[in-house]
Design an enzyme around this catalytic site. Structure first.
Site, PDB file in Angstrom:
ATOM      1  N   ASN A   7       0.942  -1.175   0.086  1.00 24.41           N
ATOM      2  CA  ASN A   7       0.007  -0.106   0.029  1.00 24.41           C
ATOM      3  C   ASN A   7       0.821   1.357  -0.039  1.00 24.41           C
ATOM      4  O   ASN A   7       1.593   1.510   0.924  1.00 24.41           O
ATOM      5  CB  ASN A   7      -0.746  -0.006   1.161  1.00 24.41           C
ATOM      6  CG  ASN A   7      -1.864   1.107   1.328  1.00 24.41           C
ATOM      7  OD1 ASN A   7      -1.779   2.049   0.544  1.00 24.41           O
ATOM      8  ND2 ASN A   7      -2.535   1.178   2.162  1.00 24.41           N
ATOM      9  N   ARG A  90      -2.504  -1.983  -3.507  1.00 22.68           N
ATOM     10  CA  ARG A  90      -3.820  -1.312  -3.313  1.00 22.68           C
ATOM     11  C   ARG A  90      -3.652  -0.041  -4.282  1.00 22.68           C
ATOM     12  O   ARG A  90      -2.696   0.737  -4.275  1.00 22.68           O
ATOM     13  CB  ARG A  90      -3.799  -0.613  -1.985  1.00 22.68           C
ATOM     14  CG  ARG A  90      -4.984   0.072  -1.674  1.00 22.68           C
ATOM     15  CD  ARG A  90      -4.993   0.827  -0.418  1.00 22.68           C
ATOM     16  NE  ARG A  90      -5.957   1.673  -0.279  1.00 22.68           N
ATOM     17  CZ  ARG A  90      -6.146   2.956   0.205  1.00 22.68           C
ATOM     18  NH1 ARG A  90      -5.031   3.295   0.800  1.00 22.68           N
ATOM     19  NH2 ARG A  90      -7.113   3.718   0.488  1.00 22.68           N
ATOM     20  N   HIS A 179     -12.747   2.737   0.112  1.00 16.80           N
ATOM     21  CA  HIS A 179     -12.874   2.124   1.082  1.00 16.80           C
ATOM     22  C   HIS A 179     -13.623   0.624   0.577  1.00 16.80           C
ATOM     23  O   HIS A 179     -13.818  -0.007   1.294  1.00 16.80           O
ATOM     24  CB  HIS A 179     -13.643   2.373   2.460  1.00 16.80           C
ATOM     25  CG  HIS A 179     -12.824   3.589   2.929  1.00 16.80           C
ATOM     26  ND1 HIS A 179     -13.577   4.448   3.561  1.00 16.80           N
ATOM     27  CD2 HIS A 179     -11.684   3.694   3.483  1.00 16.80           C
ATOM     28  CE1 HIS A 179     -12.933   5.404   4.206  1.00 16.80           C
ATOM     29  NE2 HIS A 179     -11.558   4.737   4.209  1.00 16.80           N
ATOM     30  N   HIS A 207     -17.505   1.850   8.122  1.00 13.55           N
ATOM     31  CA  HIS A 207     -16.165   1.939   7.985  1.00 13.55           C
ATOM     32  C   HIS A 207     -15.666   3.501   8.738  1.00 13.55           C
ATOM     33  O   HIS A 207     -15.641   4.448   8.127  1.00 13.55           O
ATOM     34  CB  HIS A 207     -15.507   1.876   6.605  1.00 13.55           C
ATOM     35  CG  HIS A 207     -14.004   1.939   6.763  1.00 13.55           C
ATOM     36  ND1 HIS A 207     -13.153   0.760   6.317  1.00 13.55           N
ATOM     37  CD2 HIS A 207     -13.133   2.841   6.932  1.00 13.55           C
ATOM     38  CE1 HIS A 207     -11.918   1.236   6.552  1.00 13.55           C
ATOM     39  NE2 HIS A 207     -11.943   2.304   6.934  1.00 13.55           N
ATOM     40  N   GLY A 209     -12.972   5.171  10.503  1.00 12.69           N
ATOM     41  CA  GLY A 209     -11.619   5.269  10.766  1.00 12.69           C
ATOM     42  C   GLY A 209     -11.393   7.021  10.604  1.00 12.69           C
ATOM     43  O   GLY A 209     -12.123   7.694  10.573  1.00 12.69           O
ATOM     44  N   ARG A 240     -11.531  15.893   7.674  1.00 18.86           N
ATOM     45  CA  ARG A 240     -12.287  16.177   6.376  1.00 18.86           C
ATOM     46  C   ARG A 240     -13.678  16.465   6.896  1.00 18.86           C
ATOM     47  O   ARG A 240     -14.278  15.767   7.644  1.00 18.86           O
ATOM     48  CB  ARG A 240     -12.345  14.891   5.521  1.00 18.86           C
ATOM     49  CG  ARG A 240     -11.041  14.766   4.817  1.00 18.86           C
ATOM     50  CD  ARG A 240     -11.106  13.454   3.936  1.00 18.86           C
ATOM     51  NE  ARG A 240     -10.317  12.623   4.018  1.00 18.86           N
ATOM     52  CZ  ARG A 240     -10.046  11.208   3.756  1.00 18.86           C
ATOM     53  NH1 ARG A 240     -11.111  10.726   3.040  1.00 18.86           N
ATOM     54  NH2 ARG A 240      -8.874  10.493   3.887  1.00 18.86           N
ATOM     55  N   ARG A 284      -9.772   9.142  20.489  1.00 17.17           N
ATOM     56  CA  ARG A 284      -9.558   8.772  22.006  1.00 17.17           C
ATOM     57  C   ARG A 284      -9.278  10.165  22.724  1.00 17.17           C
ATOM     58  O   ARG A 284      -9.574  10.279  23.916  1.00 17.17           O
ATOM     59  CB  ARG A 284      -8.043   8.126  22.018  1.00 17.17           C
ATOM     60  CG  ARG A 284      -8.116   6.448  21.773  1.00 17.17           C
ATOM     61  CD  ARG A 284      -6.987   5.931  21.409  1.00 17.17           C
ATOM     62  NE  ARG A 284      -6.546   6.464  19.881  1.00 17.17           N
ATOM     63  CZ  ARG A 284      -5.615   5.683  19.208  1.00 17.17           C
ATOM     64  NH1 ARG A 284      -5.096   4.692  19.829  1.00 17.17           N
ATOM     65  NH2 ARG A 284      -5.250   6.282  18.500  1.00 17.17           N
ATOM     66  N   GLU A 383      -8.106  -5.216   5.312  1.00 20.46           N
ATOM     67  CA  GLU A 383      -7.770  -4.801   3.691  1.00 20.46           C
ATOM     68  C   GLU A 383      -6.609  -5.861   3.140  1.00 20.46           C
ATOM     69  O   GLU A 383      -6.790  -6.138   1.862  1.00 20.46           O
ATOM     70  CB  GLU A 383      -7.730  -3.430   3.625  1.00 20.46           C
ATOM     71  CG  GLU A 383      -8.984  -2.456   3.965  1.00 20.46           C
ATOM     72  CD  GLU A 383      -8.835  -1.356   4.025  1.00 20.46           C
ATOM     73  OE1 GLU A 383      -8.324  -0.618   5.036  1.00 20.46           O
ATOM     74  OE2 GLU A 383      -9.153  -0.138   3.172  1.00 20.46           O
TER      75      GLU A 383
HETATM   76  P1  AMP Z   1      -7.982   4.138  11.028  1.00 18.78           P
HETATM   77  O1  AMP Z   1      -8.082   5.197  10.122  1.00 18.78           O
HETATM   78  O2  AMP Z   1      -8.904   3.017  10.739  1.00 18.78           O
HETATM   79  O3  AMP Z   1      -6.738   3.528  11.301  1.00 18.78           O
HETATM   80  O4  AMP Z   1      -8.658   4.720  12.417  1.00 18.78           O
HETATM   81  C1  AMP Z   1      -7.816   5.486  13.241  1.00 18.78           C
HETATM   82  C2  AMP Z   1      -8.699   6.326  14.145  1.00 18.78           C
HETATM   83  O5  AMP Z   1      -9.121   5.414  15.068  1.00 18.78           O
HETATM   84  C3  AMP Z   1      -7.944   7.044  15.292  1.00 18.78           C
HETATM   85  O6  AMP Z   1      -7.536   8.312  14.706  1.00 18.78           O
HETATM   86  C4  AMP Z   1      -8.614   7.105  16.411  1.00 18.78           C
HETATM   87  O7  AMP Z   1      -9.553   8.262  16.403  1.00 18.78           O
HETATM   88  C5  AMP Z   1      -9.472   5.902  16.339  1.00 18.78           C
HETATM   89  N1  AMP Z   1      -9.182   5.140  17.523  1.00 18.78           N
HETATM   90  C6  AMP Z   1      -8.071   4.026  17.520  1.00 18.78           C
HETATM   91  N2  AMP Z   1      -8.268   3.498  18.525  1.00 18.78           N
HETATM   92  C7  AMP Z   1      -8.928   3.982  19.316  1.00 18.78           C
HETATM   93  C8  AMP Z   1      -9.661   3.470  20.625  1.00 18.78           C
HETATM   94  N3  AMP Z   1      -9.223   2.554  21.455  1.00 18.78           N
HETATM   95  N4  AMP Z   1     -10.598   4.294  21.072  1.00 18.78           N
HETATM   96  C9  AMP Z   1     -11.157   5.233  20.187  1.00 18.78           C
HETATM   97  N5  AMP Z   1     -10.980   5.607  18.956  1.00 18.78           N
HETATM   98  C10 AMP Z   1      -9.845   4.784  18.500  1.00 18.78           C
END
Ligand code: AMP
Length: 398
Positions: A7, A90, A179, A207, A209, A240, A284, A383
């Site tokens: 990726n 990817r 995604h 999804h 994140g 965003r 968090r 993924e």
């Molecule tokens: P991703 O883009 O899927 O890697 O998601 C990243 C985001 O997941 C981070 O910016 C956090 O906001 C959230 N995240 C990761 N671990 C936790 C957690 N234990 N509790 C709440 N949010 C989390």
């Protein structure tokens, strides 16, 4: 067969080596700061992370370092590079050209280059990764797996914007969605978990994140998704904005003296929960702030949850029902309060969360109550595994 999954971004690259038989990850890691000073992270299954600071002037050198680490006699996982059966890449944007993964020959690479206009930050970097791998492993088949491909089943009424149709005809301005690899993987896995045929289920995948999108999967096909021509549309995300009145951009541009580039920078990098809270893009941090009754954290979380719940409602309407709702990616997998917050809006559908079951992070689990009319799942996405599976299927023809 061992599959190297790549990726590749503009200054970083994530990789995994997956044994397609056992689906075990043999090694994984990333290269960061490519073109600057360079840093390789390498982790063998069950081993500690090894970090090497080293010059990485180009992606080719970065991939060479990954390959060297993989065959290192001490800590490597491969006897030689001949043990890599194929490489799965990817690729972010496949435009309308690619509705499925494909072997990457010269013609295909040209077609991907032509889609680069639609994803100028991503596709060129993805292609650099492909070219570098081709140079270093000329006899190994390369496969491209597109973020957009899964959504090519969207009907015209879902993918068209309400603008002059000529813009679609001339420039292919339409909604594509992203995604897709994750939405496809999670919706398939959800069908396995609930024990019903994939082709007969109505599933909504959230999804959530740093980038976030929701997808309506009806009878195994994406029929709508919240991202659009670019990954800026839809949900409020980490940085965003998601959906916004285009008129607000003109207004802001005038007030702040911003040009188009400046506006796009605001919408992509300074908005979302980061912009709303002025605390952080990381949930968090926002949850910690909200726990201390900090209104800035609370308003960002509430706006995020509300927007997500509205999309779920819209997709229930689009599918005339829903059987399964899945939560995946960083926040979806690790945020019980966010999941509960979204589901609280869905009581009218008979969605009922089991609070005990919902205390789960990063693990597959049914989190709805036994009498819930809709099954709700916490379902970690994968993924890389999805890319490896697609790669094997194309290379072996199975
Ligand atoms: P991703 O883009 O899927 O890697 O998601 C990243 C985001 O997941 C981070 O910016 C956090 O906001 C959230 N995240 C990761 N671990 C936790 C957690 N234990 N509790 C709440 N949010 C989390």
């Amino acid at each position: 067969m061992n599959i190297l999954v790549i990726n590749c971004g503009s200054s970083s690259l994530k990789y995994q080596v997956i044994d397609s038989g056992s689906e075990e990850v043999l090694a994984k890691g990333l290269c960061e700061r490519i073109g600057l000073d360079g840093r390789l992270v390498y982790q063998k299954a069950g081993g500690e992370k090894e970090i090497t600071e080293a010059d990485m002037p180009s992606h080719k050198q970065a991939i060479q370092m990954v390959l060297d680490a993989l065959v290192n006699p001490g800590t490597g996982v491969l006897g030689s590079l001949d043990e890599i059966g194929a490489v799965g890449h990817r690729i972010v944007h496949g435009g309308e050209e690619f509705a499925a993964s494909t072997l990457l020959g010269e013609e295909v690479l040209k077609a991907i280059e032509e889609c680069s206009d639609l994803a100028p930050l991503h596709n060129p970097a993805n292609l650099i990764g492909v070219r570098a791998c081709q140079e270093l492993m000329p006899n190994v088949p390369m496969v491209g797996v597109f973020d957009t491909a899964f959504h090519q089943t969207m009907p015209e009424k879902a993918y068209l914007y309400g603008i002059d149709y000529g813009y679609y005809e001339k420039y292919k301005v339409r909604r594509y969605g992203f995604h897709g690899t994750s939405h496809s993987y999670v919706s398939k896995r959800a069908a396995e978990i609930v024990g019903k045929p994939y082709g007969e289920l109505k599933t909504i995948v959230c999804h959530l994140g740093n980038g976030a999108s929701i997808c309506a999967v009806k009878n195994g096909k994406s029929i709508d998704t919240s991202m659009g021509l670019t990954p800026l549309e839809g949900l409020i995300m980490g940085t965003r904005s998601g959906d916004i009145d285009p008129g607000a951009m003109e207004y802001l541009a005038k007030k702040e003296g911003l040009d188009l580039e400046g506006i796009m920078e605001v919408l992509n990098k300074k908005s979302g929960v980061q912009g709303l809270s002025n605390i952080s893009s990381d949930f968090r941090d926002l949850e910690a702030a909200a726990a201390k009754d900090d209104h800035a954290g609370i308003r960002a979380l509430e706006a995020f949850i509300y927007r997500a719940a509205k999309y779920v409602g819209a997709y229930v309407a689009a599918m005339n029902g829903v059987d399964v709702i899945c939560f995946t990616a960083g926040v979806g997998e690790n945020g019980p309060d966010t999941r509960k917050g979204i589901c609280n809006y869905l009581g009218y559908l008979g969605v009922c969360i089991d609070d005990e079951a919902n205390k789960v992070r990063g693990e597959e689990r049914v989190i709805s109550a036994l009498d819930s009319k809709v099954t709700v799942l916490c379902l970690p996405t994968n993924e890389e595994l999805a890319i490896a599976r697609e790669t094997v299927a194309l290379v072996t023809g199975k």
